[in-house]
Enzyme design. Structure first.
Site, PDB file in Angstrom:
ATOM      1  N   ASP A  26       2.256   3.419  10.029  1.00  0.00           N
ATOM      2  CA  ASP A  26       1.574   2.428   9.209  1.00  0.00           C
ATOM      3  C   ASP A  26       0.324   1.980   9.944  1.00  0.00           C
ATOM      4  OD1 ASP A  26       0.980   0.301   7.310  1.00  0.00           O
ATOM      5  OD2 ASP A  26       3.094   0.343   6.774  1.00  0.00           O
TER       6      ASP A  26
ATOM      7  N   HIS B 196       2.305   5.071  -5.708  1.00  0.00           N
ATOM      8  CA  HIS B 196       1.821   4.366  -6.905  1.00  0.00           C
ATOM      9  C   HIS B 196       0.603   3.484  -6.636  1.00  0.00           C
ATOM     10  CE1 HIS B 196       4.072   0.219  -6.641  1.00  0.00           C
ATOM     11  NE2 HIS B 196       3.621   0.603  -5.467  1.00  0.00           N
TER      12      HIS B 196
END
Length: 233
Positions: free
Chosen positions: A100, A143
């Protein structure tokens, strides 16, 4: 979180409907995640919101898939690491990698507990590269992005994985037809705030194909989220 900058962006939904571009960029002058990087307090709130939203679904994903034949799981864009910890807790043979940005990795280190010894924490950009592993989990990340950027994330996984590896995309699928569904509302929110979109199974299959992967199956879970398993094409 929703009542903050995301709400202000959604006020300009008509801009997104007319242009196909995220209203957030118009209102705040930069893309959502770039803006969060420049605003640590709001970024921390975003991370807490993602943890709250993931309660129940992380466990459902970890329970739904058989990780027994793998050795190293990479959580791509894993944030606080809640999904990774759920997978490692159920699979003591696995080691884990959490990838991340710096803020997400810092938060994950604080949450890791006993799983820290089995986890590599990697600060990086999944558009550039991802660490080597034999199974990749990508939950509620694809998404956030349009097809071009979503394909790039999947392609980076394809480039790093072995021939027996798998990519697991955990998302809520848009059902066929025109009946009302909550995920269709979220689809409009994604358009306005990030420029991303919710997708049908067929749309995910096309994304996988473009990235050099093949959709093998869709696994239902006990939560309103599915696991799409893809292999190298």
């Amino acid at each position: 979180m929703i009542n903050g900058e995301a709400y202000l962006a959604f006020e300009q939904l008509l801009f997104s409907v007319r242009t196909g571009k995220p209203a957030f960029d118009k209102v705040f002058g930069s893309p959502r995640f770039d803006w969060l990087s420049a605003h640590p307090e709001q970024a921390a709130l975003f991370q807490r919101a993602m943890v709250a939203q993931g309660q129940g679904s992380n466990e459902a994903v970890a329970d739904a898939y058989d990780f027994s034949r793998y050795t190293r799981v990479v959580d791509v864009g894993g944030g606080h690491g809640q999904l990774l910890w759920a997978i490692l807790a159920r699979n003591p043979h696995l080691s884990g990698v959490l990838l991340d940005l710096a803020s997400g990795v810092a938060a994950a280190r604080q949450e890791a507990g006993s799983d820290a010894s089995r986890t590599d924490f990697v600060v990086g950009d999944f558009f550039d590269s991802v660490p080597v592993g034999d199974v990749y989990v990508i939950k509620k990340v694809i998404h956030d992005w349009d097809d071009e950027r979503a394909e790039l994330i999947l392609r980076r996984c394809r480039e790093a994985m072995p021939t027996h590896g798998r990519v697991l995309v955990a998302e809520t699928l848009v059902p066929a037809g025109d009946e009302p569904a909550q995920i269709k509302v979220i689809d409009v929110v994604m358009l306005a705030v990030t420029g991303g979109l919710e997708r049908t199974e067929a749309q995910y299959a096309r994304l996988f194909e473009a990235a050099g992967l093949k959709l093998e199956r869709v696994i239902d879970t006990s939560a309103p989220i599915s696991v799409l398993e893809a292999s190298p094409a």
